[in-house]
Design an enzyme around this catalytic site. Sequence first.
Site, short mmCIF file in Angstrom:
data_model
loop_
_atom_site.label_atom_id
_atom_site.label_comp_id
_atom_site.label_asym_id
_atom_site.label_seq_id
_atom_site.Cartn_x
_atom_site.Cartn_y
_atom_site.Cartn_z
N ARG A 119 61.04 45.94 26.75
CA ARG A 119 61.25 44.74 27.56
C ARG A 119 61.94 43.71 26.68
NH1 ARG A 119 56.17 42.26 28.58
NH2 ARG A 119 56.78 40.65 27.10
N GLU A 174 63.11 37.95 22.10
CA GLU A 174 62.72 39.12 21.31
C GLU A 174 62.90 40.37 22.15
OE1 GLU A 174 58.61 38.68 20.32
OE2 GLU A 174 57.95 38.63 22.41
N ASN A 202 60.73 43.84 22.92
CA ASN A 202 59.42 44.48 22.81
C ASN A 202 59.58 45.98 22.95
OD1 ASN A 202 57.49 41.94 23.10
ND2 ASN A 202 59.08 41.75 24.65
N SER A 230 53.96 44.93 28.64
CA SER A 230 52.98 44.92 29.74
C SER A 230 53.44 44.08 30.93
CB SER A 230 51.64 44.38 29.23
OG SER A 230 51.80 43.07 28.73
N LYS A 269 60.64 41.85 14.04
CA LYS A 269 61.50 40.66 13.97
C LYS A 269 62.56 40.79 12.88
CE LYS A 269 59.06 38.67 17.19
NZ LYS A 269 58.14 39.79 17.46
N LYS A 296 58.71 33.10 12.54
CA LYS A 296 58.11 34.27 13.19
C LYS A 296 57.71 35.34 12.18
CE LYS A 296 60.39 34.06 17.71
NZ LYS A 296 61.09 34.85 18.73
N GLU A 324 53.52 41.15 17.54
CA GLU A 324 53.71 41.10 18.98
C GLU A 324 52.47 40.50 19.63
OE1 GLU A 324 56.56 41.89 20.18
OE2 GLU A 324 57.38 42.83 18.39
N GLY A 325 52.59 40.12 20.90
CA GLY A 325 51.42 39.71 21.66
C GLY A 325 51.22 38.22 21.83
N ARG A 369 58.00 34.88 33.50
CA ARG A 369 56.84 34.09 33.09
C ARG A 369 57.23 32.62 33.05
NH1 ARG A 369 55.70 37.35 27.71
NH2 ARG A 369 57.96 37.47 27.91
#
Length: 588
Positions: free
Chosen positions: A137, A158, A160, A165, A357, A416, A420-421, A502
């Site tokens: 993603r 970024e 993923n 998810s 990253k 960064k 992740e997350g 989002r």
Amino acid sequence: MRTYDKTDVALPLAPRNEEETTVLLQEALGMAATTGLLMRSAGGSRTDSAHVKPAFCHAPVCLLPNALPVQEYVKARRLATIWNLLVARIAHDGPWLLQTLASVLPHDEFTRRLVEIFQAINGAGRDVQKIQLGITRSDYMLHAGESGSGSPELKQVEINTIAASFGCLSTQVTRLHQYLVQKVLGHSRLSSKSFILPHNETMRGLAHGLAAAHKEYLRQESVMFKPSQPSRPGRRPCVLMLVQADERNINDQKLLEICLWEEFGVLLHRATLLEVARNAHLDLQRRQNLLLVSPLISDTGEEDVQEAEVEVTVAYFRAGYDPSDYSSEGEWKGRELIEMSAAIKCPSISHHLAGTKKVQEALCRPGVLERFLKDAEDVDAIRNCFVGLYGLDPECEGATAAVAAACNSPQHFVLKPQREGGGHNLYDQDLVEALSQMTAEERAAYILMEKIRPPPFEAFFLRDCSVLRGLAVLELGVYGVYLGDGEGKRVILNESVGHLLRTKLASSHEGGVAAGFAVLSSPLLVGGGEDSGILSKKYFSTLREFTMSARVWRRQRFWKIGATGIAFWGVGLFLTYIAVSKRSGKLQ
């Protein structure tokens, strides 16, 4: 009665008053409950020391879809297949990957452990599975630039490559918004000259990717082993979903499991990395097939539960991306066992590392994209979605100047780590303090990124059964599915399968839904730039290409049903011919 201003292009759809807001709220809560648009409440209700009785609440969502320029959406969807191939080739180029991550390893134990597994498998020639499944993603935000002039363009936040998810819940959010826009707001159509609310086939697209990988594994088995060497009777092939023990986003995962079974007839089993370490082993008599002991309903039709083995065809990671997922050596043992197996990994350890990253920063350097992509237009398309990215290891050119610029103007940067997350990045004064306290070698574990400046807009947030209105910004995620080898010589699947939007408060730095920073939404495609206010016909036809998973599924089903129909039609025509011939005396 309060009225709302609908003249702003960012609010092409909005409730007309508080009464309509209340109706939207009640309809949204009912729709969420009946379509599985839910998340497990934090903690749940504990019944004893060993079991938790889960409690669910609606997922945090926007009450209505949010405006996004249609040309930027089309651009992001088209980039997905390029990213798919780029990531696969990076994962295949082990020497470059190790060289790129070398400066990170001394001060990042988590990334170092992942690299050690990668080296152990490839160095010993134990990688028995050359086909990899990538479910990625790529996340973007609209960037208005420092001056704020001109049309905002999507820039990448970024990529993923593990545990991407919310694809299934995003599909349900689109259903929710289609329902509310038509029933409550009274729009009979979901497309007009001023907006399009696009379909979202992410759930079926992800299931299709997993099913294709499952089918490829079974094909490999049939080619490598003769019918006289069958697998042990009763051993059921299945997709293995690696999950966290305290997973809150379980509905997103279960919706995918159900879709995979109903649409493609593929069994999915859930387990933690620790359960894999305790209950799994490799079948060395075949080709290191991963076998997992699991309680299953008896195949005899009896209702008693028995212990049986499942054979893992695809290992699909929805955990394993954060250090907290490895609380003991057992989880690391489980990860290594999976990587050594013949199962198709989603992602493989190299595919996981390709999403760090540091790799993202390295791709911004001159000539690096050209190493992996041969088409100049593809290179330009990827490069145009980057903002400034700066490596901080001492050998990296410009590192000292980048640190000085960030300390002097921290509002323009984000620091960064390789995580992740959500919830790991550093901003403003925290960024300055971290850079000041770290040595030059310790900084190498981080990258500096130019802060993207999205234009804010008004949005309606639905959280904890209440509606709040606030100034917001959005982040678009585009899902890609890739199945093939790392060189791109054998590509079984390469698709853009759906989207995730989002929305978060403009004052919030982070964007994770699971981490509590954002809510789920849908893109309402509107004209922008030269197409401002009006959507031209070219976008209506262009958007059709982005229902790939639905088209594949429908095409497969068409041929299955169509072939049956043609057969019946042929038999019927033949019988009619015989009957007519008998009546006319041609047949005795």
